[in-house]
Design a protein around this motif. Sequence first.
Motif, PDB file in Angstrom:
ATOM      1  N   VAL A   4      18.243  -8.422  -3.900  1.00 18.84           N
ATOM      2  CA  VAL A   4      19.384  -8.545  -2.993  1.00 18.84           C
ATOM      3  C   VAL A   4      18.955  -8.611  -1.529  1.00 18.84           C
ATOM      4  O   VAL A   4      19.448  -9.448  -0.754  1.00 18.84           O
ATOM      5  N   ALA A   5      18.053  -7.726  -1.114  1.00 20.90           N
ATOM      6  CA  ALA A   5      17.642  -7.661   0.302  1.00 20.90           C
ATOM      7  C   ALA A   5      16.163  -7.328   0.383  1.00 20.90           C
ATOM      8  O   ALA A   5      15.787  -6.229   0.799  1.00 20.90           O
ATOM      9  N   PRO A   6      15.299  -8.260   0.014  1.00 20.75           N
ATOM     10  CA  PRO A   6      13.875  -7.955  -0.102  1.00 20.75           C
ATOM     11  C   PRO A   6      13.203  -7.565   1.208  1.00 20.75           C
ATOM     12  O   PRO A   6      12.334  -6.681   1.214  1.00 20.75           O
ATOM     13  N   VAL A   7      13.560  -8.194   2.306  1.00 22.19           N
ATOM     14  CA  VAL A   7      12.909  -7.902   3.581  1.00 22.19           C
ATOM     15  C   VAL A   7      13.613  -6.769   4.313  1.00 22.19           C
ATOM     16  O   VAL A   7      12.973  -5.840   4.817  1.00 22.19           O
ATOM     17  N   ALA A  19       0.831  -1.208   0.000  1.00 25.26           N
ATOM     18  CA  ALA A  19       0.000   0.000   0.000  1.00 25.26           C
ATOM     19  C   ALA A  19       0.866   1.258   0.000  1.00 25.26           C
ATOM     20  O   ALA A  19       0.555   2.246  -0.686  1.00 25.26           O
ATOM     21  N   PHE A  20       1.954   1.225   0.760  1.00 28.57           N
ATOM     22  CA  PHE A  20       2.876   2.360   0.784  1.00 28.57           C
ATOM     23  C   PHE A  20       3.465   2.611  -0.599  1.00 28.57           C
ATOM     24  O   PHE A  20       3.618   3.757  -1.032  1.00 28.57           O
ATOM     25  N   ASN A  21       3.790   1.536  -1.307  1.00 28.94           N
ATOM     26  CA  ASN A  21       4.293   1.664  -2.665  1.00 28.94           C
ATOM     27  C   ASN A  21       3.283   2.387  -3.563  1.00 28.94           C
ATOM     28  O   ASN A  21       3.645   3.269  -4.352  1.00 28.94           O
ATOM     29  N   ASN A  22       2.013   2.031  -3.443  1.00 28.49           N
ATOM     30  CA  ASN A  22       0.979   2.704  -4.222  1.00 28.49           C
ATOM     31  C   ASN A  22       0.855   4.171  -3.848  1.00 28.49           C
ATOM     32  O   ASN A  22       0.711   5.046  -4.707  1.00 28.49           O
ATOM     33  N   LEU A  37      12.467   0.857   1.843  1.00 27.10           N
ATOM     34  CA  LEU A  37      13.258   1.678   0.917  1.00 27.10           C
ATOM     35  C   LEU A  37      12.961   1.310  -0.528  1.00 27.10           C
ATOM     36  O   LEU A  37      12.715   2.190  -1.362  1.00 27.10           O
ATOM     37  N   TRP A  38      12.978   0.003  -0.828  1.00 22.19           N
ATOM     38  CA  TRP A  38      12.722  -0.398  -2.212  1.00 22.19           C
ATOM     39  C   TRP A  38      11.304  -0.025  -2.645  1.00 22.19           C
ATOM     40  O   TRP A  38      11.088   0.359  -3.793  1.00 22.19           O
ATOM     41  N   SER A  39      10.367  -0.135  -1.718  1.00 22.45           N
ATOM     42  CA  SER A  39       8.991   0.237  -2.035  1.00 22.45           C
ATOM     43  C   SER A  39       8.886   1.714  -2.386  1.00 22.45           C
ATOM     44  O   SER A  39       8.172   2.095  -3.320  1.00 22.45           O
ATOM     45  N   ALA A  40       9.627   2.562  -1.646  1.00 17.19           N
ATOM     46  CA  ALA A  40       9.603   3.995  -1.918  1.00 17.19           C
ATOM     47  C   ALA A  40      10.277   4.328  -3.243  1.00 17.19           C
ATOM     48  O   ALA A  40       9.758   5.109  -4.049  1.00 17.19           O
ATOM     49  N   VAL A  41      11.440   3.738  -3.481  1.00 18.87           N
ATOM     50  CA  VAL A  41      12.174   3.991  -4.733  1.00 18.87           C
ATOM     51  C   VAL A  41      11.350   3.548  -5.935  1.00 18.87           C
ATOM     52  O   VAL A  41      11.217   4.267  -6.937  1.00 18.87           O
ATOM     53  N   LEU A  42      10.772   2.354  -5.826  1.00 16.29           N
ATOM     54  CA  LEU A  42       9.929   1.854  -6.907  1.00 16.29           C
ATOM     55  C   LEU A  42       8.699   2.737  -7.098  1.00 16.29           C
ATOM     56  O   LEU A  42       8.286   3.014  -8.229  1.00 16.29           O
TER      57      LEU A  42
END
Length: 421
Positions: free
Chosen positions: A324-327, A281-284, A332-337
């Motif tokens: 590389v480090a999904p969890v 949800a944060f990614n959205n 961070l990855w959710s925000a960048v994406l």
Amino acid sequence: MRTGEDVRVLVDAEAGVRPSAEGTAARRALLAHPAVLLVGIVLASLNMRVALAGVAPLVGEISAAFGLSATASSLVTSVPVLFLGLGALVAPWLGGRFGAERVLFAALLLLALGILARVLPSVYALYGGGILVGTAIALLNVLMPGLIKRDFPDRAASMTSLYTGAMIAGATVAAAAAVPLETALGGGWEGSLGFWSLLAAVAALAWLPQVLIVRGRAGHGVRAVPAGDARPVSVWRSALAWQVTLFMGLQSLWSYVLIAWMPTIFTDHGMSRSTAGVIFAFNNLIQVAGAFAVPLLAGRMRSQRPLIVLVTTLVAAGYAGLMVAPVEGAWLWSAVLGVGQGGAVGLALTLIVLRSGDAATAARLSGMAQTVGYLLAAAGPLAAGALHQATGSWTLPICVVLGVCAAALAVGLLAARNRTV
């Protein structure tokens, strides 16, 4: 040099069409009740991603309930995306034949029906409901921007922000609420998924007054307006049009892979389902930042190549992080994406306008980009699921998406040149 004002010209399925006297009268009657129209637009926009985002956190349970393989599970999200493209083919004709209000009303009813069909105890209903959901959303996708352009020509930018924001807000709420709703409604995925049919029904009810206002009067134009002696541009024969279309399709592909599989990637690495849903949800939600800022920047630049590099790099970096480090780096990855995804879709839509010489060409290019783009995007979740099933890992699927990012960078740099179709 194009300015931000150019970007505010929305692509309209009615471009090159003259309204009838009855249609003009209907428009005046509708605009005499702007609050009714505004509520209808917001509620319809809320529904444009809910049925897609709300199913992603539940894919694992749906697969277990029907005994689906990873490849078959991917069809739960791929089938609606496929029909986003197929539905875009008929949306302009339906809008011109029956009027935007009637078609949008019917689309919302179809969406509610499709959502309910997906919760029936049949795998055929699961996929058949996906067909209805994808077709309904395609009609909303194509006709809503044209309706905004037609009825709010002097406030196109603000209305577009409202409509886009509502669309992303709906996806965010659906993704965050999927697992909590499952618990609140009795512990089954069916209740969580079916709940969103209520939102579609409420939106359809909000459109009913508009349908009644324009009843018996042509809402759309009735005959084409000649464009002097100029021959219509054939976008299907234009290299630039194909470059814009491929960028639209490739960025849609990487987004729908995430919509289908992001929560599953997290849970496969040990994250709880509820936490995965919140991060999804944060990614959205974070996509709003990119979707708002990038089009504004694009309209003030002769060439949008720096923005192409920016959004593709962000998406590639986010996917690499998931590998590389999904969890550990999930937030961070959710925000960048999110920033990259939102910026890419905003840039893709903006390129349709900037690369078109006139409104009629923009309408044709929009139809081409949405049709081909969504058909291409439909392959993403299916291919990712098949590769995951074959390898038992998400490494190869993510590597393939990184290749998609490289291809999007290449065609995007060509599409971003200061030229027109």
